[in-house]
Design an enzyme around this catalytic site. Structure first.
Site, PDB file in Angstrom:
ATOM      1  N   HIS B 148      -1.108 -15.728   5.764  1.00  0.00           N
ATOM      2  CA  HIS B 148      -2.064 -14.664   5.482  1.00  0.00           C
ATOM      3  C   HIS B 148      -2.214 -13.817   6.739  1.00  0.00           C
ATOM      4  O   HIS B 148      -2.688 -14.302   7.763  1.00  0.00           O
ATOM      5  CB  HIS B 148      -3.401 -15.307   5.085  1.00  0.00           C
ATOM      6  CG  HIS B 148      -4.470 -14.314   4.780  1.00  0.00           C
ATOM      7  ND1 HIS B 148      -4.349 -13.383   3.781  1.00  0.00           N
ATOM      8  CD2 HIS B 148      -5.677 -14.105   5.330  1.00  0.00           C
ATOM      9  CE1 HIS B 148      -5.445 -12.654   3.744  1.00  0.00           C
ATOM     10  NE2 HIS B 148      -6.260 -13.068   4.675  1.00  0.00           N
ATOM     11  N   LYS B 169      -7.709  -6.806   9.394  1.00  0.00           N
ATOM     12  CA  LYS B 169      -6.263  -6.845   9.649  1.00  0.00           C
ATOM     13  C   LYS B 169      -5.574  -5.638   8.994  1.00  0.00           C
ATOM     14  O   LYS B 169      -4.787  -4.949   9.627  1.00  0.00           O
ATOM     15  CB  LYS B 169      -5.647  -8.141   9.106  1.00  0.00           C
ATOM     16  CG  LYS B 169      -6.169  -9.394   9.763  1.00  0.00           C
ATOM     17  CD  LYS B 169      -5.465 -10.633   9.260  1.00  0.00           C
ATOM     18  CE  LYS B 169      -5.756 -10.929   7.801  1.00  0.00           C
ATOM     19  NZ  LYS B 169      -7.170 -11.294   7.541  1.00  0.00           N
ATOM     20  N   ASP B 187      -1.149  -8.472   4.263  1.00  0.00           N
ATOM     21  CA  ASP B 187      -1.870  -9.513   3.539  1.00  0.00           C
ATOM     22  C   ASP B 187      -1.081 -10.816   3.414  1.00  0.00           C
ATOM     23  O   ASP B 187      -1.550 -11.859   3.800  1.00  0.00           O
ATOM     24  CB  ASP B 187      -2.310  -9.028   2.151  1.00  0.00           C
ATOM     25  CG  ASP B 187      -3.519  -9.824   1.687  1.00  0.00           C
ATOM     26  OD1 ASP B 187      -4.329 -10.196   2.550  1.00  0.00           O
ATOM     27  OD2 ASP B 187      -3.636 -10.095   0.482  1.00  0.00           O
ATOM     28  N   ARG B 253      -9.139 -13.034  30.513  1.00  0.00           N
ATOM     29  CA  ARG B 253      -9.538 -11.920  31.370  1.00  0.00           C
ATOM     30  C   ARG B 253      -8.424 -11.553  32.347  1.00  0.00           C
ATOM     31  O   ARG B 253      -8.422 -10.469  32.908  1.00  0.00           O
ATOM     32  CB  ARG B 253     -10.802 -12.305  32.160  1.00  0.00           C
ATOM     33  CG  ARG B 253     -12.021 -12.590  31.295  1.00  0.00           C
ATOM     34  CD  ARG B 253     -12.554 -11.338  30.631  1.00  0.00           C
ATOM     35  NE  ARG B 253     -12.993 -10.337  31.566  1.00  0.00           N
ATOM     36  CZ  ARG B 253     -14.251 -10.200  31.997  1.00  0.00           C
ATOM     37  NH1 ARG B 253     -15.181 -10.998  31.555  1.00  0.00           N
ATOM     38  NH2 ARG B 253     -14.560  -9.258  32.866  1.00  0.00           N
TER      39      ARG B 253
END
Lengths: 89, 319
Positions: B148, B169, B187, B253
């Site tokens: 998915h 998405k 999808d 980071r």
């Protein structure tokens, strides 16, 4: 507000990994946290700022903390920088 | 977990249809059962089996007879040769491919006819035929699955976008298409593992390049944006996982250490992206793709930055 001077004791100084640890630790507190070296003060919650200090082995940095949880923040940062030396040699 | 394969078997007919033209296969015997099943992606050269050692004979694979096998059989005398061939053909062979246009040794065609095993011949060398058939069988028996998510080709970098339902998405994919990138699938992405560590994605046959946008319904990306906006199968180079902002979670980071995710046993670079209001995800997705491309070309920005900084601090410490 509290200030404290700390000496960098790990061989590589504040490079990317230690800088990440400083930012991560600082971000846990609501207090404003600043680091300075040679008169340049940066926000301890900003990676690029902390890296800019170029704090190498043996250099001294000044911590300036201001906020409700300033003592907790100081304790945590002291432990990270002074006691644990970022977990490095 | 049990791995799923694209096909569990193919017939000799399938192999012939798919490969005959490319490797010039001709059928040289008359009684061949085209319905015979091939279940393995590997090939076998029956050299030692012809010599009589059949203890570990992988007879169920496609058999390749090259100069060695044919040459060996030609050194044997009449009855000896028939026995050697018969022994090998007493196993259930799916089919045999004779390479280099070799003339089948006496008795081979007759025995193959009796057993109903297809004999193919090709003018190409054993190495060439082996490579071609291996590649074909590898793709036929490739490990497959569905996932998915969305797959977009961003600056040539195959980017698989994952995340919970309704996290955005499809919207990110749509925005990337709008900016000139190409949609592979939305999808549902069909995954194909080629070899050990190449993971590719393609659109599902039915869904093709249709996309569902919440509030709008199903749209046809190909018609809407034209043929430039879509593409077929693409190797996945980086995985972008959209996550709801979690104060407790730690996000990257620095980027000195690369994170990875395993999909179908293939390790892929992973970038976890927290969703925050006002953040331009599309620009970040493009930066992720470009950074990945730089890494593929040997430039690791975060590491280079860090090495330069460490060197500078060392220098200053000495003076």
């Amino acid at each position: 507000m509290i200030t404290k001077t700390l000496k960098i004791k790990n061989k590589l100084g504040i490079h990317a990994r230690p800088a990440g640890q400083i930012v991560k630790t600082s971000s846990r507190f609501s207090a404003s946290i600043y680091l300075s070296k040679n008169g340049n003060e940066v926000n301890a919650k900003s990676i690029m700022g902390v890296l800019m200090l170029e704090a190498g082995y043996g250099s001294e940095i000044i911590l300036r903390i201001d906020g409700e949880d300033e003592f907790e923040a100081l304790r945590a940062l002291e432990e990270l920088i002074d006691k644990n030396q970022f977990g490095e040699e | 977990m049990q791995e799923k394969h694209k096909k569990s078997f193919i017939t000799v007919r399938d192999l012939y249809k798919a490969c005959a033209e490319s490797i010039h296969l001709e059928i040289i015997n008359s009684e061949c059962s085209f319905g015979c099943e091939i279940h393995e992606k590997d090939l076998n050269r029956p050299g030692l089996a012809l010599g009589g050692f059949v203890e570990v004979f992988t007879y169920s694979r496609v058999q390749i007879m090259g100069n060695t096998e044919v040459g060996y059989l030609n050194t044997l005398q009449g009855e000896e040769r028939i026995q050697a061939i018969s022994k090998v053909f007493s196993f259930n062979l799916p089919c045999v491919v004779i390479t280099d246009n070799n003339t089948p040794p006496m008795g081979l065609i007759e025995i193959a006819n009796q057993k109903g095993v297809t004999l193919f011949r090709t003018p190409l060398s054993t190495t060439t035929v082996t490579h071609y058939l291996s590649e074909y069988l590898e793709s036929v028996f490739a490990v497959v699955d569905i996932i998915h998510g969305s797959l977009v080709d961003v600056y040539g970098v195959g980017m698989l976008i994952l995340g919970e339902s309704a996290i955005g998405k499809s919207e990110l994919a749509l925005d990337l298409i709008e900016r000139g990138h190409q949609l592979v699938a939305d999808d549902v992405v069909s995954l194909i593992r080629v070899g050990l560590n190449n993971l590719q994605g393609e659109p599902n046959d039915v869904l093709a390049h249709y996309m569902e946008v919440r509030g709008l319904g199903i749209i046809d990306i190909r018609r809407m944006f034209g043929i430039r906006a879509i593409r077929g199968r693409k190797t996945i180079a980086v995985v972008l996982r959209l996550e709801n902002w979690d104060e407790e979670a730690e996000y990257e980071r620095i980027g000195v250490d690369d994170q990875t995710i395993e999909i179908l046993n293939v390790k892929l670079p992973l970038v976890r992206l927290p969703i925050l209001p006002g953040k331009n995800l599309t620009v970040i997705a493009e930066a992720v793709a470009l950074n990945q491309k730089l890494k593929q070309f040997g430039v690791h920005s975060a590491r280079e930055f860090n090495e330069a900084l460490i060197a500078k601090m060392k220098n200053e410490g000495q003076t």
